[in-house]
Design an enzyme around this catalytic site. Structure first.
Site, PDB file in Angstrom:
ATOM      1  N   GLU A  99       0.903  -1.278   0.089  1.00 25.14           N
ATOM      2  CA  GLU A  99       0.075   0.315  -0.177  1.00 25.14           C
ATOM      3  C   GLU A  99       0.742   1.401  -0.095  1.00 25.14           C
ATOM      4  O   GLU A  99       0.478   2.176  -0.795  1.00 25.14           O
ATOM      5  CB  GLU A  99      -0.997  -0.078   1.322  1.00 25.14           C
ATOM      6  CG  GLU A  99      -1.876  -1.019   1.360  1.00 25.14           C
ATOM      7  CD  GLU A  99      -1.323  -2.368   1.978  1.00 25.14           C
ATOM      8  OE1 GLU A  99      -2.144  -2.745   2.715  1.00 25.14           O
ATOM      9  OE2 GLU A  99       0.010  -2.521   2.048  1.00 25.14           O
ATOM     10  N   THR A 125      12.685 -44.101  -6.505  1.00 30.02           N
ATOM     11  CA  THR A 125      13.437 -42.830  -6.473  1.00 30.02           C
ATOM     12  C   THR A 125      15.052 -42.857  -6.494  1.00 30.02           C
ATOM     13  O   THR A 125      15.770 -42.093  -6.440  1.00 30.02           O
ATOM     14  CB  THR A 125      13.179 -42.424  -4.947  1.00 30.02           C
ATOM     15  OG1 THR A 125      13.588 -43.513  -3.969  1.00 30.02           O
ATOM     16  CG2 THR A 125      11.544 -42.122  -4.877  1.00 30.02           C
ATOM     17  N   ARG A 155      12.446 -24.273  -4.205  1.00 35.18           N
ATOM     18  CA  ARG A 155      13.370 -23.857  -3.082  1.00 35.18           C
ATOM     19  C   ARG A 155      13.202 -22.501  -2.678  1.00 35.18           C
ATOM     20  O   ARG A 155      13.317 -22.075  -1.550  1.00 35.18           O
ATOM     21  CB  ARG A 155      14.720 -24.406  -3.314  1.00 35.18           C
ATOM     22  CG  ARG A 155      15.128 -26.044  -3.291  1.00 35.18           C
ATOM     23  CD  ARG A 155      16.516 -26.252  -3.532  1.00 35.18           C
ATOM     24  NE  ARG A 155      16.455 -27.632  -3.460  1.00 35.18           N
ATOM     25  CZ  ARG A 155      17.864 -28.119  -3.872  1.00 35.18           C
ATOM     26  NH1 ARG A 155      18.943 -27.758  -4.098  1.00 35.18           N
ATOM     27  NH2 ARG A 155      18.004 -29.521  -4.035  1.00 35.18           N
ATOM     28  N   GLY A 187      13.982 -38.866   1.703  1.00 35.06           N
ATOM     29  CA  GLY A 187      13.513 -39.983   1.098  1.00 35.06           C
ATOM     30  C   GLY A 187      12.423 -40.999   1.824  1.00 35.06           C
ATOM     31  O   GLY A 187      11.598 -39.946   2.371  1.00 35.06           O
TER      32      GLY A 187
END
Length: 368
Positions: free
Chosen positions: A53, A162, A185, A297
């Site tokens: 503002e 993975t 990130r 993991g």
């Protein structure tokens, strides 16, 4: 003649300019309109600096008198690092204020609107409120629920793996997907991983930006490095770990241990060497962590899912087959029947380079 929705949509676009820089403050945009013309625009750029503002009023100058103000979040009414924005609008003589959503911060909530109305300013609320809420999921979660918004990023092969059985995982996805991770990130207050990921991959977990990467980071702004968090109940973090070499690191343990000079050790309650994750989230909220990104993991991700703490999953899927011996996404040993499965609501699927990015929200049962 443009509509009120048009001007608020513009304010929301302005707020996005602060996506990577405003933390721990919310991202806010503001537009000042007079005689159907935009006379001032602004957004909050960095904590401690002018709010949206004030920046818009500065651009509008004398034209702000009798004008309409469109702002994505209720103007603050208290003295923090900067003076109250509600007072600035009153002093500028604006006629009407359109607010997308009320500030959930109990220090502000409703008081900014009251201050404006008390001064005779016409106030309208809930204009494009759902769109405005999407700007600040972490800030809203922290204020409403006392914990960060938790976003878990995982990368997997087409057959849901993975890493290879040896632990090798670089690189499952391509360069476009890895750049996309840098953006996730950069918008996060903190990045959290488990000691298993540190021992297997030795990651840096920092924001890496090059001006050649589509210039996605704001020009001229120093890259803000999120806090890095390692869940390490037994104190196994190596002194030469890459994660310790840049930025602040918080090590979460079940016992007091010696850590590197660049890190802080925080002892939290545990059971069978498993950290109380709800207690951890409460502490992170107290430290003004809005958006927490998890890069971990299967063990830590599985524990977070079991606790009902993951709010959003970002799954990068590569067109590769890694085989039966490779590692899976989540360690959830208690699931043995279809009745115990966890459903996901998919919000978005899109190609990122040669890979796919799936954005999904877990649907937890009432018991979780």
């Amino acid at each position: 003649m443009a509509s009120a929705e048009f001007y608020m949509a513009r304010a929301i676009e302005l707020a996005k300019n602060g996506l990577y820089t405003t933390d721990p403050n919310p991202r806010v945009g503001c537009v000042i309109v007079k005689d159907n013309q935009i006379v001032g625009e602004g957004w909050h750029q960095r904590a401690g600096e002018g709010h949206a503002e004030v920046n818009a009023l500065h651009q509008a100058g004398e034209k702000a008198k009798g004008a309409d103000c469109y702002v994505t979040l209720e103007p603050c009414s208290h003295y923090g690092r900067t003076p109250p924005c509600a007072d600035a609008l009153v002093n500028a003589g604006v006629k009407r204020v359109f607010i997308a959503m009320t500030d959930p911060n109990p220090v502000v909530s409703g008081s900014g609107i009251h201050r404006l109305r008390e001064a005779g300013i016409e106030v309208h609320t809930k204009l494009l409120s759902s769109e405005s809420e999407k700007l600040n999921p972490g800030f809203l979660y922290r204020m409403r629920y006392g914990r960060p918004y938790i976003r878990s990023k995982v990368a997997m092969s087409l057959d849901g793996r993975t890493a290879m059985a040896s632990g090798e995982s670089k690189w499952i996805t391509g360069p476009k997907a890895r750049l996309d991770v840098q953006k996730l990130r950069a918008r996060s207050s903190a990045i959290m991983t488990g000691i298993g990921t540190i021992l297997a991959d030795n990651p840096q977990l920092n924001v890496r930006f090059s001006p050649s990467d589509d210039n996605w980071y704001p020009s001229g702004q120093k890259v803000r490095q999120p806090l890095k968090i390692v869940v390490d109940s037994e104190g196994r973090l190596p002194a030469d770990a890459q994660i310790l070499k840049e930025g602040k690191v918080l090590v979460i343990t079940a016992k007091d241990i010696a850590v590197a000079d660049t890190a802080e050790c925080l002892v939290l309650p545990s059971s069978d060497n498993n950290i109380d994750l709800n207690a951890l989230m409460a502490v992170l909220a107290q430290r003004e962590i809005n958006e927490l990104m998890v890069e971990a993991g299967g063990v830590l991700n599985g524990a977070l899912l079991k606790a009902g703490l993951i709010d959003e999953l970002i799954i990068y899927m590569a067109p590769k087959i890694m085989g039966d011996m490779a590692r899976g996404l989540f360690h959830l040993p208690g699931m043995v029947s279809m009745a115990q499965n966890l459903s996901l609501e998919i919000d978005d699927i899109r190609a990122v380079g040669k890979d796919w990015r799936i954005t999904a929200k877990p649907i937890y049962s009432e018991e979780s």
